[in-house]
Write a protein that holds these residues in place. Structure first.
Motif, short mmCIF file in Angstrom:
data_model
loop_
_atom_site.label_atom_id
_atom_site.label_comp_id
_atom_site.label_asym_id
_atom_site.label_seq_id
_atom_site.Cartn_x
_atom_site.Cartn_y
_atom_site.Cartn_z
N TYR A 62 35.31 34.61 42.66
CA TYR A 62 34.62 33.42 41.88
C TYR A 62 35.58 32.46 40.84
N TYR A 63 35.87 31.13 40.96
CA TYR A 63 36.37 30.82 39.70
C TYR A 63 35.88 29.23 39.36
N ALA A 64 35.77 29.84 37.87
CA ALA A 64 35.72 28.06 37.51
C ALA A 64 35.92 27.36 37.61
N ASP A 65 35.56 26.05 37.71
CA ASP A 65 35.37 25.01 38.39
C ASP A 65 36.91 24.33 38.03
N SER A 66 37.06 24.24 36.63
CA SER A 66 38.29 23.58 36.01
C SER A 66 39.28 24.55 36.18
N VAL A 67 39.13 25.53 36.67
CA VAL A 67 40.96 25.77 37.38
C VAL A 67 40.95 26.53 38.86
N LYS A 68 39.78 25.83 40.01
CA LYS A 68 39.47 26.26 41.28
C LYS A 68 40.74 25.41 42.16
N GLY A 69 40.99 25.34 43.49
CA GLY A 69 42.41 25.16 43.63
C GLY A 69 43.83 25.71 43.24
N ARG A 70 44.03 25.97 41.59
CA ARG A 70 45.13 25.81 40.86
C ARG A 70 44.86 27.88 40.77
N PHE A 71 44.56 28.14 40.06
CA PHE A 71 44.57 29.78 39.68
C PHE A 71 44.16 30.89 41.46
N THR A 72 45.00 31.35 41.17
CA THR A 72 44.35 32.90 42.16
C THR A 72 44.38 33.96 41.85
N ILE A 73 43.36 34.72 41.76
CA ILE A 73 42.94 35.56 41.20
C ILE A 73 43.88 36.43 42.49
N SER A 74 44.19 38.32 42.22
CA SER A 74 44.95 39.09 43.70
C SER A 74 44.72 40.39 42.82
N ARG A 75 45.00 41.60 43.29
CA ARG A 75 45.46 42.73 43.71
C ARG A 75 46.49 43.54 43.71
N ASP A 76 47.37 44.31 43.01
CA ASP A 76 47.57 45.51 43.92
C ASP A 76 47.87 47.00 43.41
N ASN A 77 46.77 47.35 44.84
CA ASN A 77 46.18 48.53 43.96
C ASN A 77 46.62 49.52 44.46
N ALA A 78 48.43 49.87 44.93
CA ALA A 78 49.06 50.56 44.51
C ALA A 78 50.02 51.13 42.97
N LYS A 79 49.67 49.54 42.61
CA LYS A 79 49.95 49.63 40.91
C LYS A 79 48.54 49.21 39.86
N ASN A 80 47.42 49.39 40.62
CA ASN A 80 46.30 49.28 40.05
C ASN A 80 46.82 47.84 38.79
N THR A 81 46.81 46.85 39.68
CA THR A 81 47.15 45.56 38.52
C THR A 81 46.03 44.69 39.41
N VAL A 82 45.61 44.03 38.26
CA VAL A 82 45.23 42.16 39.20
C VAL A 82 46.07 41.38 38.38
N TYR A 83 45.99 40.14 38.93
CA TYR A 83 47.62 38.81 39.10
C TYR A 83 46.14 38.26 38.98
N LEU A 84 46.81 37.45 38.00
CA LEU A 84 46.03 35.70 37.80
C LEU A 84 47.51 34.75 38.08
N GLN A 85 47.88 34.02 39.60
CA GLN A 85 48.30 32.84 39.59
C GLN A 85 48.29 31.95 39.40
N MET A 86 48.86 30.73 37.88
CA MET A 86 48.06 29.85 37.50
C MET A 86 49.46 29.29 37.82
N THR A 87 48.78 27.63 38.50
CA THR A 87 50.25 26.96 38.97
C THR A 87 49.28 25.37 38.81
N SER A 88 50.12 24.07 39.02
CA SER A 88 49.88 22.81 38.19
C SER A 88 48.83 23.17 36.83
N LEU A 89 49.77 24.02 36.30
CA LEU A 89 49.14 23.78 34.53
C LEU A 89 49.02 22.50 34.02
N LYS A 90 47.87 23.10 33.08
CA LYS A 90 47.74 21.20 32.75
C LYS A 90 47.17 21.57 30.87
#
Length: 127
Positions: A62-90
């Protein structure tokens, strides 16, 4: 003891990108819903993005409307890590960003359903 540690924040120009990381210890993050929130000065903490546990077969992100299409949440299970890739930052993306873990498997958009929080990482976007 559950600990979440964010990293990857910094200063970036408008239109740029950053990737935030949230390393989790004490829990296998893939078994739980994880979220990224942000709080700007003088404003309430708000949800940015959330991802369901890996075992969940329903809606997974789920993404907030303000970041939809610009941010991506993902996981690396082997590293027990969650990421937030942010593009076209304002400039309005400037805030302290927090990751959080909810003791549930489904996507959670409610702040008080998150039980564990990181210390936050500052993201500043210059115009």
């Amino acid at each position: 003891q559950v600990q979440l540690v964010e990293s990857g924040g910094g200063l970036v120009q408008a239109g740029g990108s950053l990737r935030l990381s949230c390393a989790t210890s004490g829990r296998t993050s893939g078994n739980y819903a994880m979220g990224w929130f942000r709080q700007a000065p003088g404003k309430e903490r708000e949800l940015v993005a959330t991802t369901a546990a890996l075992s969940w077969s329903g809606p997974t992100t789920y993404y907030a409307d303000s970041v939809k299409g610009r941010f991506t949440i993902s996981r690396d299970n082997a590293k027990n890590t969650v990421y937030l890739q942010m593009t076209s930052l304002k400039p309005e993306d400037t805030a302290v960003y927090y990751c959080a873990l909810a003791s549930k498997v489904i996507v959670s958009t409610v702040l008080n359903e998150y039980d564990y929080w990181g210390q936050g990482t500052q993201v500043t976007v210059s115009s």
